[in-house]
Design a protein around this motif. Structure first.
Motif, PDB file in Angstrom:
ATOM      1  N   ALA A   6       0.843  -1.196   0.000  1.00  0.00           N
ATOM      2  CA  ALA A   6       0.000   0.000   0.000  1.00  0.00           C
ATOM      3  C   ALA A   6       0.881   1.250   0.000  1.00  0.00           C
ATOM      4  O   ALA A   6       0.625   2.221  -0.725  1.00  0.00           O
ATOM      5  CB  ALA A   6      -0.920  -0.014   1.209  1.00  0.00           C
ATOM      6  N   GLY A   7       1.946   1.207   0.820  1.00  0.00           N
ATOM      7  CA  GLY A   7       2.865   2.341   0.863  1.00  0.00           C
ATOM      8  C   GLY A   7       3.494   2.595  -0.486  1.00  0.00           C
ATOM      9  O   GLY A   7       3.638   3.740  -0.922  1.00  0.00           O
ATOM     10  N   GLN A   8       3.821   1.475  -1.168  1.00  0.00           N
ATOM     11  CA  GLN A   8       4.435   1.631  -2.484  1.00  0.00           C
ATOM     12  C   GLN A   8       3.455   2.287  -3.455  1.00  0.00           C
ATOM     13  O   GLN A   8       3.831   3.169  -4.233  1.00  0.00           O
ATOM     14  CB  GLN A   8       4.833   0.245  -2.998  1.00  0.00           C
ATOM     15  CG  GLN A   8       5.852   0.297  -4.111  1.00  0.00           C
ATOM     16  CD  GLN A   8       6.195  -1.096  -4.587  1.00  0.00           C
ATOM     17  OE1 GLN A   8       5.476  -2.041  -4.294  1.00  0.00           O
ATOM     18  NE2 GLN A   8       7.264  -1.217  -5.320  1.00  0.00           N
ATOM     19  N   GLU A   9       2.162   1.830  -3.381  1.00  0.00           N
ATOM     20  CA  GLU A   9       1.162   2.429  -4.270  1.00  0.00           C
ATOM     21  C   GLU A   9       1.019   3.927  -3.978  1.00  0.00           C
ATOM     22  O   GLU A   9       0.927   4.744  -4.900  1.00  0.00           O
ATOM     23  CB  GLU A   9      -0.185   1.737  -4.082  1.00  0.00           C
ATOM     24  CG  GLU A   9      -0.318   0.494  -4.950  1.00  0.00           C
ATOM     25  CD  GLU A   9      -1.520  -0.330  -4.561  1.00  0.00           C
ATOM     26  OE1 GLU A   9      -2.478   0.248  -4.008  1.00  0.00           O
ATOM     27  OE2 GLU A   9      -1.487  -1.543  -4.795  1.00  0.00           O
ATOM     28  N   ASP A  10       0.996   4.261  -2.670  1.00  0.00           N
ATOM     29  CA  ASP A  10       0.904   5.677  -2.316  1.00  0.00           C
ATOM     30  C   ASP A  10       2.055   6.453  -2.912  1.00  0.00           C
ATOM     31  O   ASP A  10       1.879   7.543  -3.477  1.00  0.00           O
ATOM     32  CB  ASP A  10       0.915   5.844  -0.786  1.00  0.00           C
ATOM     33  CG  ASP A  10      -0.415   5.448  -0.191  1.00  0.00           C
ATOM     34  OD1 ASP A  10      -1.335   5.180  -0.993  1.00  0.00           O
ATOM     35  OD2 ASP A  10      -0.527   5.406   1.037  1.00  0.00           O
ATOM     36  N   ALA A  50       1.841   9.477  -5.474  1.00  0.00           N
ATOM     37  CA  ALA A  50       2.446  10.784  -5.186  1.00  0.00           C
ATOM     38  C   ALA A  50       3.413  11.174  -6.294  1.00  0.00           C
ATOM     39  O   ALA A  50       3.464  12.339  -6.717  1.00  0.00           O
ATOM     40  CB  ALA A  50       3.183  10.719  -3.848  1.00  0.00           C
ATOM     41  N   GLN A  51       4.146  10.152  -6.802  1.00  0.00           N
ATOM     42  CA  GLN A  51       5.117  10.460  -7.843  1.00  0.00           C
ATOM     43  C   GLN A  51       4.419  10.917  -9.116  1.00  0.00           C
ATOM     44  O   GLN A  51       4.850  11.901  -9.749  1.00  0.00           O
ATOM     45  CB  GLN A  51       5.948   9.205  -8.124  1.00  0.00           C
ATOM     46  CG  GLN A  51       7.225   9.521  -8.873  1.00  0.00           C
ATOM     47  CD  GLN A  51       8.058   8.283  -9.060  1.00  0.00           C
ATOM     48  OE1 GLN A  51       7.595   7.180  -8.789  1.00  0.00           O
ATOM     49  NE2 GLN A  51       9.277   8.455  -9.507  1.00  0.00           N
ATOM     50  N   SER A  52       3.310  10.230  -9.495  1.00  0.00           N
ATOM     51  CA  SER A  52       2.636  10.637 -10.736  1.00  0.00           C
ATOM     52  C   SER A  52       1.995  12.010 -10.561  1.00  0.00           C
ATOM     53  O   SER A  52       1.990  12.823 -11.496  1.00  0.00           O
ATOM     54  CB  SER A  52       1.608   9.590 -11.155  1.00  0.00           C
ATOM     55  OG  SER A  52       0.477   9.671 -10.341  1.00  0.00           O
TER      56      SER A  52
END
Lengths: 110, 250
Positions: B96-100, B104-106
């Motif tokens: 989930a953290g990675q998806e966040d 955020a990056q996009s």
């Protein structure tokens, strides 16, 4: 003499061949062995007394083994298999010890 | 009890030994053979039983022992499953953290694009308006051109270019020495070409409202032509000046 030879032969064959014990015999074999040892000790003592009788030895051997196995079977059926096995082992052990003591007294008094 | 009888003399003891020898003396009677056979079976059983126990410790285990082992392994399985669930939760939270992070990056990349277009550091394309103001008499003032640019901005122009110069927030439009205009220090002769990316259906009427930008060009003696384009590309870019005195407030 035949008995001693038979005993040694049995041990040697058992060690060399290592046959598998049939599954239905597995629970009874240890108790049967102890019962047979008891009979053997009793027979030896009778021989020292000069009262050894092959027929008595054979019947008592078979009866002891069968009764011991039957007690284990009964204990398993009643749900007290472990306790009854222990009881049979204790009684047979006491008998073996007393027979062995008698044999020792007759042979080694001096 | 006869078992406790003690031989009184050496004679009796010798008799005991003699009895033993007599019994053990081999005699080929049936009874003796049966006794031998039984002893053979006994020896065999002992050897087999001993081998059996060495072979597999579970086979000789009692029911209670087996139950205890089963219980223990069940508990072990339970604790392993607990650990597994814990690790699964950790994995899920990490994912989930990675998806966040990715979101955020996009978002940051999108924002960077917006800001790059605003600052004029990258080329841009889209539908827009191509405005030409020709001023053969030199009578169109800087203010009128500025009015056109303001009107375009009001009407939603996102990217503007005057001549070869990209218009950004700090762009200045001043009068040139020989009647032309100067955009950010670049002198631009007539005709002035203004390219704007935005919605042409909004920008064109905005320029042409009565008394508006188009009318003021005409009344000053210039000609005003406007052309909507579906695909316009604005290639002029600006170098971004690094701020030397200001810092971002964090």
């Amino acid at each position: 003499m035949i008995a001693i030879i038979g005993l040694l032969l049995g041990v040697i064959i058992g060690v060399v061949l290592q046959p598998d014990v049939p599954v239905f015999l597995q629970p009874y074999l240890p108790i049967a062995v102890v019962a047979a040892l008891d009979t053997l000790a009793g027979g030896l003592r009778a021989a020292l007394d000069g009262a050894f009788d092959s027929h008595v030895f054979i019947t008592s051997f078979l009866f002891n083994v069968l009764i011991a196995a039957f007690l284990v079977f009964l204990g398993d059926q009643l749900g007290v298999g472990a306790q009854l096995s222990t009881a049979v082992i204790v009684v047979l052990g006491i008998r073996i010890f007393s027979n062995a003591a008698a044999i020792r007294r007759r042979l080694l008094r001096s | 009890m006869t078992g406790t009888r003690i031989p009184e003399s050496h004679g009796q003891q010798r008799r005991a030994w003699r009895n033993l020898r007599g019994t053990l003396a081999p005699r080929a009677t049936l009874s003796q053979l049966i006794v031998g056979l039984l002893c053979f079976l006994l020896g065999l059983s002992i050897a087999v039983q001993v081998g059996q126990r060495e072979e597999d410790s579970l086979q000789g285990a009692s029911q209670q022992e087996l139950l205890r082992l089963l219980d223990e392994s069940g508990r072990h399985v339970d604790s392993l499953e607990d650990e597994n669930a814990e690790l699964d939760r950790t994995l899920a939270s990490l994912e989930a953290g990675q998806e966040d992070d990715a979101a955020a990056q996009s978002a940051a990349a999108e924002r960077l694009e917006d800001l790059e277009i605003l600052a004029g550091t990258v080329p841009a394309e889209g539908r827009g308006l191509h405005v030409t103001i020709s001023d053969p008499a030199g009578s169109v003032s800087t203010g009128i051109v500025l009015g056109v640019v303001q009107e375009l901005r009001n009407a939603g122009a996102e990217v503007l270019q005057i001549g070869p110069v990209r218009v950004i927030a700090s762009t200045s439009i001043t009068a040139g020495a020989d009647g032309g205009i100067v955009v950010d220090g670049t002198e631009i002769p007539s005709p002035y070409v203004i390219r704007a990316i935005g919605d042409p259906t909004v920008m064109e009427p905005a320029l042409k409202i009565p008394g508006g930008a188009a009318d003021s060009v005409s009344s000053a003696g210039g000609t005003f032509t406007v052309r909507a384009e579906d695909e316009m590309r604005i290639d002029a870019v600006r170098e971004l000046a690094e701020p030397t005195h200001s810092q971002v407030v964090k």
